[in-house]
Design a protein around this motif. Structure first.
Motif, PDB file in Angstrom:
ATOM      1  N   TYR A 232     -23.838  22.641 -59.239  1.00  0.00           N
ATOM      2  CA  TYR A 232     -22.401  22.459 -59.065  1.00  0.00           C
ATOM      3  C   TYR A 232     -21.945  21.267 -59.888  1.00  0.00           C
ATOM      4  N   ALA A 233     -20.829  21.423 -60.570  1.00  0.00           N
ATOM      5  CA  ALA A 233     -20.241  20.332 -61.342  1.00  0.00           C
ATOM      6  C   ALA A 233     -18.901  19.962 -60.704  1.00  0.00           C
ATOM      7  N   TYR A 234     -18.818  18.752 -60.159  1.00  0.00           N
ATOM      8  CA  TYR A 234     -17.577  18.292 -59.546  1.00  0.00           C
ATOM      9  C   TYR A 234     -16.511  18.080 -60.615  1.00  0.00           C
ATOM     10  N   ASP A 235     -15.268  18.483 -60.288  1.00  0.00           N
ATOM     11  CA  ASP A 235     -14.182  18.140 -61.196  1.00  0.00           C
ATOM     12  C   ASP A 235     -13.518  16.845 -60.722  1.00  0.00           C
ATOM     13  N   GLU A 236     -12.690  16.298 -61.560  1.00  0.00           N
ATOM     14  CA  GLU A 236     -12.114  14.984 -61.294  1.00  0.00           C
ATOM     15  C   GLU A 236     -11.260  14.975 -60.029  1.00  0.00           C
ATOM     16  N   ASP A 237     -10.509  16.042 -59.790  1.00  0.00           N
ATOM     17  CA  ASP A 237      -9.650  16.086 -58.607  1.00  0.00           C
ATOM     18  C   ASP A 237     -10.476  16.079 -57.320  1.00  0.00           C
ATOM     19  N   GLU A 238     -11.609  16.783 -57.333  1.00  0.00           N
ATOM     20  CA  GLU A 238     -12.473  16.799 -56.147  1.00  0.00           C
ATOM     21  C   GLU A 238     -13.011  15.408 -55.834  1.00  0.00           C
ATOM     22  N   LEU A 239     -13.354  14.673 -56.861  1.00  0.00           N
ATOM     23  CA  LEU A 239     -13.865  13.321 -56.648  1.00  0.00           C
ATOM     24  C   LEU A 239     -12.736  12.363 -56.270  1.00  0.00           C
ATOM     25  N   ARG A 240     -11.585  12.517 -56.893  1.00  0.00           N
ATOM     26  CA  ARG A 240     -10.466  11.640 -56.582  1.00  0.00           C
ATOM     27  C   ARG A 240     -10.043  11.780 -55.120  1.00  0.00           C
ATOM     28  N   ALA A 241     -10.191  12.971 -54.565  1.00  0.00           N
ATOM     29  CA  ALA A 241      -9.809  13.190 -53.171  1.00  0.00           C
ATOM     30  C   ALA A 241     -10.631  12.346 -52.199  1.00  0.00           C
ATOM     31  N   TRP A 242     -11.816  11.911 -52.620  1.00  0.00           N
ATOM     32  CA  TRP A 242     -12.667  11.088 -51.767  1.00  0.00           C
ATOM     33  C   TRP A 242     -12.311   9.606 -51.836  1.00  0.00           C
ATOM     34  N   LEU A 243     -11.515   9.184 -52.779  1.00  0.00           N
ATOM     35  CA  LEU A 243     -11.247   7.753 -52.957  1.00  0.00           C
ATOM     36  C   LEU A 243     -10.677   7.093 -51.709  1.00  0.00           C
ATOM     37  N   GLY A 282      -8.803   2.483 -60.132  1.00  0.00           N
ATOM     38  CA  GLY A 282      -8.085   2.122 -58.926  1.00  0.00           C
ATOM     39  C   GLY A 282      -8.210   0.668 -58.564  1.00  0.00           C
ATOM     40  N   GLY A 283      -8.922  -0.095 -59.383  1.00  0.00           N
ATOM     41  CA  GLY A 283      -9.081  -1.506 -59.099  1.00  0.00           C
ATOM     42  C   GLY A 283     -10.011  -1.793 -57.933  1.00  0.00           C
TER      43      GLY A 283
END
Length: 288
Positions: A232-243, A282-283
Motif C-alpha cells: 500500500y502506498a499512502y497518499d498525502e491526504d491520507e497522511l495529512r488527516a493524521w496530523l 506545519g511547524g
C-alpha cells in the motif's frame, strides 16, 4: 509539546533493499543502517520478533548510528503468545519442552540481547504486539500482568490486534489497564473495511511515549502473502488527516513515534519522508 519521531518498521526488509532506495556503496549491513539513520531518527527492529536479538548486533547498531538515534524493538514471538517455530529458537532450546523453564530462558536471552541498546540510551520501546486471538478478559489481564513484571523499568508499548480492545464500551478499560502497568498504547492505521480492523483511536496511556504504526490499507489485510497484506502506498491526504491526532499526542506525551509498516518496496520510507515534510510544513517540533 513532545517530539515526534518518524521512521519505518524495518531498514533491512528485502523488498526495500531491492527497491534501489539505498544507493550504490551503501548496501552492505553497516552502510544501510548509517544511510537510514542519516534520514530518520527512529526505526523499529522487526527481526527480533522472528529470532532472539544478539548482544553483538545490538552493540553494532548503537555504534553505527548517531547518539540520539532511537531503536524500538519488537518482542520475540514466544513472549507475546504467538506460535514459534523450533528453528527460531537457539539450538540448545529447540528440542526441549515448551515449559516455564524454557520461557524463562527465552526471556533472559531476549533481555541480554537488547541490553546494549538500553546501556547506550538508544532503546525507545519494546513493542509487544499481541496476537489477534487475544481478547479482553482474565487470561489477557494475567498475561499483561506477567509481561509487566518481566519488563519492569523497560519502556514498553502494546499493540492489540483484536478489535474489541478499542471498541466503544471497552476502550476506557483498556486505556486504564495499560496505564496501570505504565505501558504505552499503540495506535494503528489500517484498512477499516477489514473484518478484524482495529479502530483508529489514539489513546494516551503513558506520559513518556505514544506510538502510531501505519500498516497500510490493503484490501488483502488478514489474507494472502506478506506483500499482499502490506502492499500500500499512502497518499498525502491520507497522511495529512493524521496530523491533528499526532499533534494531540505530542501535547500529552514526551515523545511520539510514527512508524510505517507498509513494507513493500520503498513505500514505507516514501511515506515516512512525506509525513516528515508535512510535519515540517506545519511547524511541528520533531527530531530530524
Amino acid at each position: 509539546m513532545g517530539n515526534i519521531l518518524v521512521g519505518t518498521c524495518s531498514w533491512t526488509d528485502p523488498a526495500l533493499v531491492r527497491s534501489g532506495w539505498y544507493p550504490r556503496g551503501r548496501r552492505d549491513a553497516a552502510g544501510r543502517l548509517r544511510y537510514y539513520a542519516e534520514r530518520f531518527p527512529v526505526v523499529e527492529v522487526d527481526s527480533t520478533y522472528y529470532g532472539l536479538p544478539g548482544e553483538r548486533n545490538s552493540r553494532l547498531w548503537a555504534e553505527r548510528t548517531p547518539d540520539r538515534f532511537t531503536f524500538d524493538v519488537k518482542a520475540f514471538s514466544m513472549l507475546t503468545g504467538h506460535p514459534t517455530r523450533p528453528a527460531a529458537l537457539p539450538a540448545d532450546l529447540r528440542d526441549r519442552p515448551r515449559d516455564a523453564a524454557v520461557l524463562d530462558e527465552v526471556w533472559a536471552r531476549f533481555t541480554a540481547g537488547i541490553e546494549p541498546l538500553r546501556e547506550a540510551g538508544r532503546l525507545g520501546s519494546v513493542l509487544f504486539q499481541f496476537p489477534p486471538w487475544l481478547r479482553p478478559g482474565e487470561r489477557a489481564d494475567e498475561l499483561l500482568a506477567q509481561t509487566a513484571r518481566r519488563t519492569r523499568d523497560w519502556p514498553v508499548a502494546v499493540e492489540f490486534r483484536h478489535p474489541d480492545w478499542w471498541r466503544e464500551g471497552n476502550a476506557e478499560a483498556t486505556r486504564a489497564l495499560l496505564a496501570a502497568h505504565g505501558m504505552a498504547a499503540v495506535a494503528v492505521d489500517m484498512n477499516q473495511a477489514a473484518p478484524a480492523a482495529v479502530p483508529p483511536v489514539a489513546p494516551v496511556t503513558a506520559p513518556a511515549l505514544s506510538v502510531v504504526r501505519f500498516h497500510g490499507r490493503s484490501v488483502s489485510w488478514g489474507q494472502g502473502s506478506k506483500e499482499d497484506r502490506f502492499r500500500y502506498a499512502y497518499d498525502e491526504d491520507e497522511l495529512r488527516a493524521w496530523l491533528p491526532r499526532l499533534h494531540a499526542l505530542a501535547e500529552r506525551t514526551d515523545e511520539v513515534h510514527v512508524l510505517f509498516n507498509n513494507c513493500c518496496a520503498d513505500a514505507a520510507v516514501r511515506a515516512a519522508e512525506t509525513m516528515t515534510r508535512l510535519l515540517d510544513q506545519g511547524g511541528t517540533e520533531h527530531r530530524p
